[in-house]
Design an enzyme around this catalytic site. Structure first.
Site, mmCIF file in Angstrom:
data_model
loop_
_atom_site.group_PDB
_atom_site.id
_atom_site.type_symbol
_atom_site.label_atom_id
_atom_site.label_comp_id
_atom_site.label_asym_id
_atom_site.label_seq_id
_atom_site.Cartn_x
_atom_site.Cartn_y
_atom_site.Cartn_z
ATOM 1 N N GLY A 108 0.837 -1.187 0.000
ATOM 2 C CA GLY A 108 0.000 0.000 0.000
ATOM 3 C C GLY A 108 0.875 1.242 0.000
ATOM 4 O O GLY A 108 2.075 1.191 -0.301
ATOM 5 N N THR A 110 5.668 -2.286 11.706
ATOM 6 C CA THR A 110 5.005 -1.038 12.087
ATOM 7 C C THR A 110 3.527 -1.091 11.701
ATOM 8 O O THR A 110 2.864 -0.056 11.641
ATOM 9 C CB THR A 110 5.667 0.174 11.398
ATOM 10 N N ILE A 149 2.106 3.043 2.453
ATOM 11 C CA ILE A 149 3.243 3.036 3.382
ATOM 12 C C ILE A 149 4.331 2.102 2.876
ATOM 13 O O ILE A 149 5.521 2.447 2.910
ATOM 14 C CB ILE A 149 2.783 2.647 4.800
ATOM 15 N N GLU A 153 -1.335 -4.254 23.652
ATOM 16 C CA GLU A 153 -0.777 -2.915 23.869
ATOM 17 C C GLU A 153 -1.557 -2.207 24.966
ATOM 18 O O GLU A 153 -2.790 -2.212 24.936
ATOM 19 C CB GLU A 153 -0.840 -2.102 22.563
ATOM 20 N N HIS A 184 4.097 2.144 19.635
ATOM 21 C CA HIS A 184 3.101 2.432 18.605
ATOM 22 C C HIS A 184 3.106 3.924 18.244
ATOM 23 O O HIS A 184 2.096 4.617 18.382
ATOM 24 C CB HIS A 184 1.710 1.993 19.047
ATOM 25 N N ARG A 198 0.566 -4.016 12.542
ATOM 26 C CA ARG A 198 -0.208 -4.427 13.711
ATOM 27 C C ARG A 198 0.476 -5.637 14.339
ATOM 28 O O ARG A 198 0.966 -6.522 13.637
ATOM 29 C CB ARG A 198 -1.656 -4.787 13.333
#
Length: 257
Positions: free
Chosen positions: A112, A188, A114, A219, A238, A190
């Site tokens: 995608g 980076t 990123i 988290e 995160h 999930r």
């Protein structure tokens, strides 16, 4: 009537059912695994999110983790601060040696925006770039391969897929066993995409050289998570989108949505 939420807020069917007048939901996030999308769809309630505005910032963080893990920056920082850089150890040929990025192969899982932004950074470091994506998307200058080929050939693997039932534990024990010995894993996306127990074992045994992690299955990450005990793991809480400009854009876009 309107719900503005963060990625830490569970917008589940129970919450949605308790809001009979709900007309719109806007999440200040790119990931939407915290939202029950089918429940919203059943009510024909639109859902907004914040793609695009955090692409470059998150790619910066992914590459920062990659470099930090490869060159053992956190270990080196601790080495100096803990007083180990002494006159007797002023310089040693094998002290804190890491891995080169130039000439290495970077495997990008998920292509995608990123993932493509990470690829642009990798080109500047003279890396060979290969990728696997569920959609089969083709991007010029990036060699598309199977996931198995990517794991076998990559010196660095960077994860950029959404967390879905299909990608949960995508990087499991079997996938980690197929990774190139001495490879570095960066996540980076999930935490649920990676089997953390299998990753910790591979890092502890030295089959993988290092990992850079901004996300975890739970988290905040529990302090007894075995990954936190390993010196070859670089961690962050995160913060992929955590720049002043990007968080401001995310907030503005959420309100617009």
């Amino acid at each position: 009537q309107g719900l503005l939420c963060l990625l830490t807020d569970r917008v589940d069917s129970k919450l949605i059912e308790s809001c009979p007048d709900l007309r719109a939901v806007a999440s200040c996030s790119v990931g939407l695994d915290h939202v029950d999308i089918p429940a919203l769809t059943a009510r024909k309630i639109p859902l907004g999110y914040t793609p695009g505005v955090l692409v470059e910032t998150t790619a910066d963080l992914a590459f920062a983790l990659l470099i930090s893990a490869a060159r053992r920056i956190v270990e080196a920082d601790r080495f100096v601060r803990d007083g180990h850089w002494t006159p007797a150890r002023k310089w040693e040929p094998d002290m804190l040696v890491g891995r080169d990025l130039s000439g290495a192969t970077l495997g990008i899982v998920g292509l995608g925006e990123i993932g493509q932004a990470v690829a642009r950074r990798a080109r500047g470091f003279g890396m060979r770039i290969i990728s696997w994506t569920r959609s089969g998307r083709a991007v010029e200058g990036i060699e598309a391969v199977s996931l198995d080929t990517l794991l076998v050939e990559s010196d660095f693997v960077s994860l950029h897929v959404a967390l879905t039932p299909d990608t949960r534990n995508l990087i499991d024990h079997a996938a980690i066993r197929r990774m190139k010995p001495g490879a570095v894993l960066v996540n980076t996306a999930r935490g649920g995409i990676v089997d953390e127990t299998a990753l910790a074992v591979a890092l502890q045994e030295g089959r993988l050289a290092a990992a850079g992690l901004d996300v975890f299955e739970r988290e905040p990450v529990p302090l007894n998570n075995p990954l936190l005990a390993l010196s070859n793991v670089v961690v962050a809480p995160h913060i992929g989108s955590a720049s002043v400009a990007t968080r401001t854009k995310m907030a503005d876009l959420s309100v617009d949505n």
